[in-house]
Design an enzyme around this catalytic site. Structure first.
Site, PDB file in Angstrom:
ATOM      1  N   SER A 114       0.856  -1.191   0.000  1.00 39.72           N
ATOM      2  CA  SER A 114       0.000   0.000   0.000  1.00 39.72           C
ATOM      3  C   SER A 114       0.888   1.236   0.000  1.00 39.72           C
ATOM      4  CB  SER A 114      -0.888   0.019   1.246  1.00 39.72           C
ATOM      5  OG  SER A 114      -1.354   1.336   1.469  1.00 39.72           O
ATOM      6  N   HIS A 150      -1.180  -1.391  -4.305  1.00 39.74           N
ATOM      7  CA  HIS A 150      -2.448  -1.042  -3.652  1.00 39.74           C
ATOM      8  C   HIS A 150      -2.500   0.472  -3.403  1.00 39.74           C
ATOM      9  CE1 HIS A 150      -5.884  -2.161  -0.993  1.00 39.74           C
ATOM     10  NE2 HIS A 150      -5.468  -1.182  -0.206  1.00 39.74           N
ATOM     11  N   ASP A 207      -4.774   3.489  -1.773  1.00 43.60           N
ATOM     12  CA  ASP A 207      -5.862   3.781  -0.843  1.00 43.60           C
ATOM     13  C   ASP A 207      -6.442   5.165  -1.108  1.00 43.60           C
ATOM     14  OD1 ASP A 207      -6.020   1.469   0.950  1.00 43.60           O
ATOM     15  OD2 ASP A 207      -3.931   1.963   1.380  1.00 43.60           O
ATOM     16  N   MET A 224      -9.169   7.918  -0.078  1.00 39.84           N
ATOM     17  CA  MET A 224     -10.006   8.318   1.067  1.00 39.84           C
ATOM     18  C   MET A 224     -10.548   9.718   0.854  1.00 39.84           C
ATOM     19  SD  MET A 224      -7.609   6.944   4.169  1.00 39.84           S
ATOM     20  CE  MET A 224      -6.714   5.378   4.038  1.00 39.84           C
ATOM     21  N   HIS A 254      -8.374   0.830  -3.854  1.00 38.64           N
ATOM     22  CA  HIS A 254      -9.292   0.578  -2.732  1.00 38.64           C
ATOM     23  C   HIS A 254     -10.011   1.895  -2.421  1.00 38.64           C
ATOM     24  CE1 HIS A 254      -9.506  -0.401   1.901  1.00 38.64           C
ATOM     25  NE2 HIS A 254     -10.701  -0.295   1.350  1.00 38.64           N
ATOM     26  N   MET A 291     -12.296   4.174  -0.472  1.00 34.26           N
ATOM     27  CA  MET A 291     -12.944   4.424   0.825  1.00 34.26           C
ATOM     28  C   MET A 291     -13.612   5.789   0.725  1.00 34.26           C
ATOM     29  SD  MET A 291      -9.775   2.977   3.056  1.00 34.26           S
ATOM     30  CE  MET A 291      -8.699   3.098   1.631  1.00 34.26           C
ATOM     31  N   MET A 324     -11.272  -6.112   5.651  1.00 30.64           N
ATOM     32  CA  MET A 324     -10.504  -5.118   6.407  1.00 30.64           C
ATOM     33  C   MET A 324     -10.191  -5.704   7.781  1.00 30.64           C
ATOM     34  SD  MET A 324      -9.941  -2.585   4.457  1.00 30.64           S
ATOM     35  CE  MET A 324      -8.972  -1.710   5.701  1.00 30.64           C
ATOM     36  N   ASP A 352      -6.437  -6.586   4.425  1.00 30.07           N
ATOM     37  CA  ASP A 352      -5.824  -5.251   4.463  1.00 30.07           C
ATOM     38  C   ASP A 352      -5.870  -4.687   5.879  1.00 30.07           C
ATOM     39  OD1 ASP A 352      -4.966  -2.674   3.923  1.00 30.07           O
ATOM     40  OD2 ASP A 352      -6.666  -2.147   2.622  1.00 30.07           O
TER      41      ASP A 352
HETATM   42  C1  DX5 Z   1      -6.232   1.396   5.757  1.00 23.21           C
HETATM   43  C2  DX5 Z   1      -5.784   1.111   4.338  1.00 23.21           C
HETATM   44  C3  DX5 Z   1      -4.635   0.175   4.271  1.00 23.21           C
HETATM   45  C4  DX5 Z   1      -3.383   0.656   4.936  1.00 23.21           C
HETATM   46  C5  DX5 Z   1      -2.627  -0.548   5.389  1.00 23.21           C
HETATM   47  O1  DX5 Z   1      -7.335   2.217   5.729  1.00 23.21           O
HETATM   48  O2  DX5 Z   1      -6.859   0.553   3.599  1.00 23.21           O
HETATM   49  O3  DX5 Z   1      -4.376  -0.227   2.936  1.00 23.21           O
HETATM   50  O4  DX5 Z   1      -2.568   1.452   4.136  1.00 23.21           O
HETATM   51  O5  DX5 Z   1      -1.542  -0.122   6.133  1.00 23.21           O
HETATM   52  P1  DX5 Z   1      -0.808  -1.066   7.170  1.00 23.21           P
HETATM   53  O6  DX5 Z   1      -0.277  -2.236   6.408  1.00 23.21           O
HETATM   54  O7  DX5 Z   1       0.275  -0.204   7.730  1.00 23.21           O
HETATM   55  O8  DX5 Z   1      -1.823  -1.479   8.210  1.00 23.21           O
HETATM   56 ZN    ZN Z   2      -6.369  -0.420   1.573  1.00 23.26          ZN
END
Ligand code: DX5
Ligand code: ZN
Length: 216
Positions: free
Chosen positions: A6, A31, A33, A35, A64, A66, A135, A173
């Site tokens: 990620s 990956h 993320d 948000m 991903h 969110m 998750m 994840d």
């Molecule tokens: C959390 C994200 C993850 C995050 C994982 O909201 O969806 O992808 O970056 O990070 P680690 O591996 O540090 O938990």
């Molecule tokens: Zn993620």
């Protein structure tokens, strides 16, 4: 197992280089993320970064989402070069339509469950999803602790995929590290997302390699 670093925990000033290092360490997908500050209490990146990642690597890009109103943005991410896109069941009232649309665009479609969302919410959509993302932390931030109950959730999901004779992949994840990666693979996870475990030490190649070795 496929390792999905990620980039949330990467050094964004040197993003291309960091991705290349993780790739040399054995990463199989990247990956990203996304948000929006509404669905989760943090803001990150949009299609413009996916486009930049697309130029930096040949690996598939796993986006991903969110965000609220994901339907409004999925085409922009597909156009930017996303190979996989996952959306949260908690955020979409017409999930079947979204998944069908993603597949019609040639994108692998994933469905994501928050830690408190039961597997029963997948009952109808499971045959349509290419993968399910479990998750194992509450989404929003990297570097959080793995929620132990997620392990049994993965086992139960694996059992139901086998019972229903489906080919759905399981991705996990949050809080994945060298200490739990092997147990997660044994439980049935096939795609493992890791942010801080890959990037925090400053050597993403070594971080990725350590995780893959721990999984064996
Ligand atoms: C959390 C994200 C993850 C995050 C994982 O909201 O969806 O992808 O970056 O990070 P680690 O591996 O540090 O938990
Ligand atoms: Zn993620």
């Amino acid at each position: 197992m496929i390792l999905a670093p990620s980039i949330l925990s990467a050094d964004f000033a040197r993003l291309g280089e960091q991705i290349a290092q993780a790739e040399r360490g054995g990463a199989g997908v990247v990956h990203v993320d996304v948000m929006d500050g509404h669905f989760v209490p943090n803001l990150t990146v949009g299609p413009v970064i996916v486009k930049a990642v697309r130029r930096a690597t040949q690996l598939p890009i796993d986006v991903h989402l969110m965000i609220e109103n994901a339907d409004r943005y999925v085409d922009a991410f597909a156009d930017a070069g996303a190979s996989w896109i996952s959306v949260h069941v908690e955020a979409l009232p017409h999930l079947h339509r979204t998944i069908t649309h993603l597949k019609s665009r040639g994108v692998r479609a994933g469905v994501v469950l928050n830690p408190s969302t039961p597997l029963s919410s997948l009952e109808e959509i499971l045959p349509d999803a290419d993968y399910v993302l479990i998750m194992s932390v509450n989404p929003g931030f990297g570097g959080q602790k793995f929620i132990p109950g997620s392990l049994d959730k993965i086992r139960r999901l694996r059992r139901s995929i086998v019972d229903r004779k489906l080919a759905t992949q399981i991705e996990v994840d949050g809080g994945v590290d060298a200490g739990n990666v092997r147990t997660l693979v044994e439980a049935g996870a096939e795609v493992l997302v890791a942010g801080s475990a890959v990037f925090d030490g400053g050597d993403p190649e070594a971080g990725a390699r350590r995780l893959l070795e721990a999984a064996r």
